[in-house]
Design a protein around this motif. Structure first.
Motif, short mmCIF file in Angstrom:
data_model
loop_
_atom_site.label_atom_id
_atom_site.label_comp_id
_atom_site.label_asym_id
_atom_site.label_seq_id
_atom_site.Cartn_x
_atom_site.Cartn_y
_atom_site.Cartn_z
N GLU A 148 15.28 14.82 20.38
CA GLU A 148 15.56 14.30 19.04
C GLU A 148 14.57 13.18 18.70
O GLU A 148 14.08 12.47 19.57
CB GLU A 148 17.00 13.78 18.97
CG GLU A 148 17.48 13.48 17.57
CD GLU A 148 17.37 14.69 16.65
OE1 GLU A 148 16.49 14.64 15.76
OE2 GLU A 148 18.11 15.66 16.82
N VAL A 149 14.26 13.06 17.42
CA VAL A 149 13.39 11.99 16.92
C VAL A 149 14.27 11.00 16.15
O VAL A 149 15.04 11.40 15.27
CB VAL A 149 12.29 12.55 16.01
CG1 VAL A 149 11.41 11.42 15.46
CG2 VAL A 149 11.43 13.56 16.77
N LEU A 150 14.17 9.71 16.49
CA LEU A 150 15.02 8.69 15.90
C LEU A 150 14.19 7.61 15.22
O LEU A 150 13.11 7.26 15.69
CB LEU A 150 15.90 8.04 16.98
CG LEU A 150 16.69 8.98 17.89
CD1 LEU A 150 17.41 8.19 18.97
CD2 LEU A 150 17.67 9.81 17.08
N GLY A 151 14.70 7.08 14.12
CA GLY A 151 14.04 5.99 13.43
C GLY A 151 12.95 6.43 12.47
O GLY A 151 12.25 5.59 11.90
N GLU A 152 12.83 7.74 12.26
CA GLU A 152 11.74 8.24 11.42
C GLU A 152 11.90 7.86 9.95
O GLU A 152 10.92 7.70 9.22
CB GLU A 152 11.59 9.76 11.57
CG GLU A 152 12.66 10.60 10.91
CD GLU A 152 13.96 10.67 11.67
OE1 GLU A 152 14.87 11.37 11.21
OE2 GLU A 152 14.09 10.01 12.72
N MET A 153 13.16 7.69 9.51
CA MET A 153 13.39 7.36 8.10
C MET A 153 12.79 6.01 7.72
O MET A 153 12.44 5.78 6.56
CB MET A 153 14.89 7.34 7.80
CG MET A 153 15.47 8.70 7.43
SD MET A 153 14.77 9.36 5.90
CE MET A 153 15.31 8.13 4.72
N ALA A 154 12.65 5.13 8.71
CA ALA A 154 12.11 3.79 8.44
C ALA A 154 10.66 3.84 7.96
O ALA A 154 10.17 2.87 7.36
CB ALA A 154 12.20 2.93 9.70
N ARG B 29 3.22 14.66 7.06
CA ARG B 29 3.58 16.07 6.90
C ARG B 29 4.65 16.45 7.94
O ARG B 29 5.62 17.16 7.62
CB ARG B 29 2.35 16.95 7.05
CG ARG B 29 2.64 18.44 6.80
CD ARG B 29 1.35 19.22 6.73
NE ARG B 29 0.56 19.06 7.93
CZ ARG B 29 -0.78 19.10 7.97
NH1 ARG B 29 -1.48 19.29 6.87
NH2 ARG B 29 -1.42 18.98 9.12
N ALA B 30 4.47 15.96 9.17
CA ALA B 30 5.45 16.23 10.22
C ALA B 30 6.79 15.59 9.89
O ALA B 30 7.85 16.19 10.08
CB ALA B 30 4.93 15.70 11.56
N LEU B 31 6.74 14.35 9.37
CA LEU B 31 7.97 13.65 9.00
C LEU B 31 8.72 14.39 7.91
O LEU B 31 9.95 14.53 7.96
CB LEU B 31 7.62 12.23 8.52
CG LEU B 31 8.42 11.09 9.17
CD1 LEU B 31 8.27 11.12 10.68
CD2 LEU B 31 7.95 9.75 8.63
#
Length: 213
Positions: free
Chosen positions: A103-109, A152-154
């Motif tokens: 899982e990827v976390l904190g990406e929204m920041a 783009r990945a985000l």
């Protein structure tokens, strides 16, 4: 040779995995190597909070092993919440989902600078790759090609998470994200073509991190 959607399902059996495969599928080998060099592997103990609701996120995290819960504070206007807060000294939390390796976390920041809307807490001994925000922002400013791939990945990861959330509320409230039905038919052909390479990159990333521990 495994087809991209077969690889996605196989990796999903080992944990959530979907997010990191979508992320690394857009990256180059050099991008992944930079992540390893710039990041730090961090052990997270059960009960330890990685990201706290209402606070700024200062890093991007990739969950390598372990499991986390995603929760949100109950309304302080709720009478039961007021009783709980009076007894325990804290507002009760409502669990929204469980997240595991990949899982990827904190990406929204990196898309929204407002404080984080949920709390992410370890429920077992876990290991994450932590990439400090200041290093990542500097890389984005200096390397325009990397910035294009990163955002783009985000966008791909966040879109996929949104679809997963809609599906959870539509078909099974309380179901963890790792138990969701897969959506390989909703991913574009270019993304699917990158998944096999992304799986190899994640395996290499794991090997490099474990060598440094």
């Amino acid at each position: 040779m495994e087809l991209p959607h077969e690889l996605l399902n196989k990796k999903a059996e080992q944990g959530s995995m979907r997010a990191v495969l979508l992320l690394l599928g857009e990256f180059s080998d050099q991008d992944v190597e930079w992540m390893i060099i710039a990041g730090n592997s961090e052990a997270v103990e059960p009960g330890e909070i990685l990201i706290r609701e209402g606070e700024k996120v200062d890093a991007l995290y990739v969950v390598l092993t372990g499991q986390f819960t995603v929760s949100i504070s109950q309304s302080e206007a709720d009478p039961m919440s007021q009783v709980y807060a009076a007894l325990e000294g804290a507002v009760p939390q409502r669990e929204l989902a469980k997240l595991s390796n990949g899982e990827v976390l904190g990406e929204m920041a990196f898309m929204d600078t407002r404080p984080h809307s949920t709390t992410i807490q370890a429920v077992e001994n876990s290991l994450v790759l932590m990439i400090p925000r200041h290093k990542l922002m500097a890389k984005l400013a200096q390397d325009k090609d990397f910035a294009v791939r990163f955002y783009r990945a985000l966008a791909t990861v966040l879109t996929d998470k949104l679809r997963a959330s809609v599906s959870r509320f539509r078909y099974g409230k309380g179901q963890s994200l790792s138990e969701l039905v897969e959506y390989e038919d909703e991913l574009d052909a270019n993304t699917l073509e990158h998944l096999s390479l992304a799986g190899a990159r994640f395996d290499w990333l794991m090997k490099q991190v474990h060598q440094e521990i």
